[in-house]
Design a protein around this motif. Structure first.
Motif, short mmCIF file in Angstrom:
data_model
loop_
_atom_site.label_atom_id
_atom_site.label_comp_id
_atom_site.label_asym_id
_atom_site.label_seq_id
_atom_site.Cartn_x
_atom_site.Cartn_y
_atom_site.Cartn_z
N ALA A 1 0.84 -1.19 0.00
CA ALA A 1 0.00 0.00 0.00
C ALA A 1 0.88 1.25 0.00
O ALA A 1 1.80 1.37 0.78
CB ALA A 1 -0.91 0.02 1.22
N ILE B 1 -7.43 2.53 -2.03
CA ILE B 1 -7.71 2.08 -0.66
C ILE B 1 -8.27 3.29 0.07
O ILE B 1 -7.58 4.29 0.24
CB ILE B 1 -6.43 1.56 0.04
CG1 ILE B 1 -5.83 0.40 -0.74
CG2 ILE B 1 -6.73 1.18 1.49
CD1 ILE B 1 -4.45 -0.01 -0.27
N ILE C 1 -8.56 1.97 6.37
CA ILE C 1 -7.73 0.90 6.92
C ILE C 1 -8.33 0.43 8.24
O ILE C 1 -9.10 1.16 8.88
CB ILE C 1 -6.26 1.35 7.14
CG1 ILE C 1 -6.18 2.58 8.04
CG2 ILE C 1 -5.57 1.61 5.82
CD1 ILE C 1 -4.77 3.00 8.39
#
Length: 123
Positions: free
Chosen positions: A48, A72, A75
């Motif tokens: 990432a 993304i 998290i």
């Protein structure tokens, strides 16, 4: 021409090296791994890439995966315990990160290292 020696071929060292090369410096990157070990070895960082690093890569012309890697947007982190999670945390990111390993790419090869086009010398 002014020469710069960078110790370490990790993400920060390679970003610095590429930026200096683009600004006309003679750059040498020293690492304890051979170029082949860097290119073919295991990934030594997360797949990432977060906002700051992605911004640096865009500025350096290394943003080669924006169209092929999924964003993304958040998290989470969980630490299991004997009676349930000890820590269970989740948050949205202010700036989307990217998973820099496109589907089907060998997980041992970090595209950032291959894209940097640098030379490494075994220390």
């Amino acid at each position: 021409m002014r020469g710069i020696l960078i110790v370490g071929a990790g993400q920060a060292g390679l970003h610095l090296a590429v930026g200096l090369l683009k600004n006309g410096y003679d750059v040498t990157v020293v690492t304890d791994r051979s170029p082949e070990e860097i290119r073919d070895g295991r990934v030594t960082s997360s797949q990432a890439m977060f906002g700051t690093a992605l911004g640096h890569e865009r500025e350096l012309g290394l943003d080669l995966w924006a169209g092929s890697c999924p964003p993304i947007e958040g998290i989470s982190f969980t630490v299991p315990g004997p009676e349930g999670p000890v820590i269970d945390w989740a948050a949205r990111l202010d700036v989307a990160a990217r998973s820099v390993r496109p589907a089907g790419q060998d997980s041992r090869v970090d595209g950032r290292v291959r894209a940097a086009g640098r030379q490494a010398r075994r220390a």
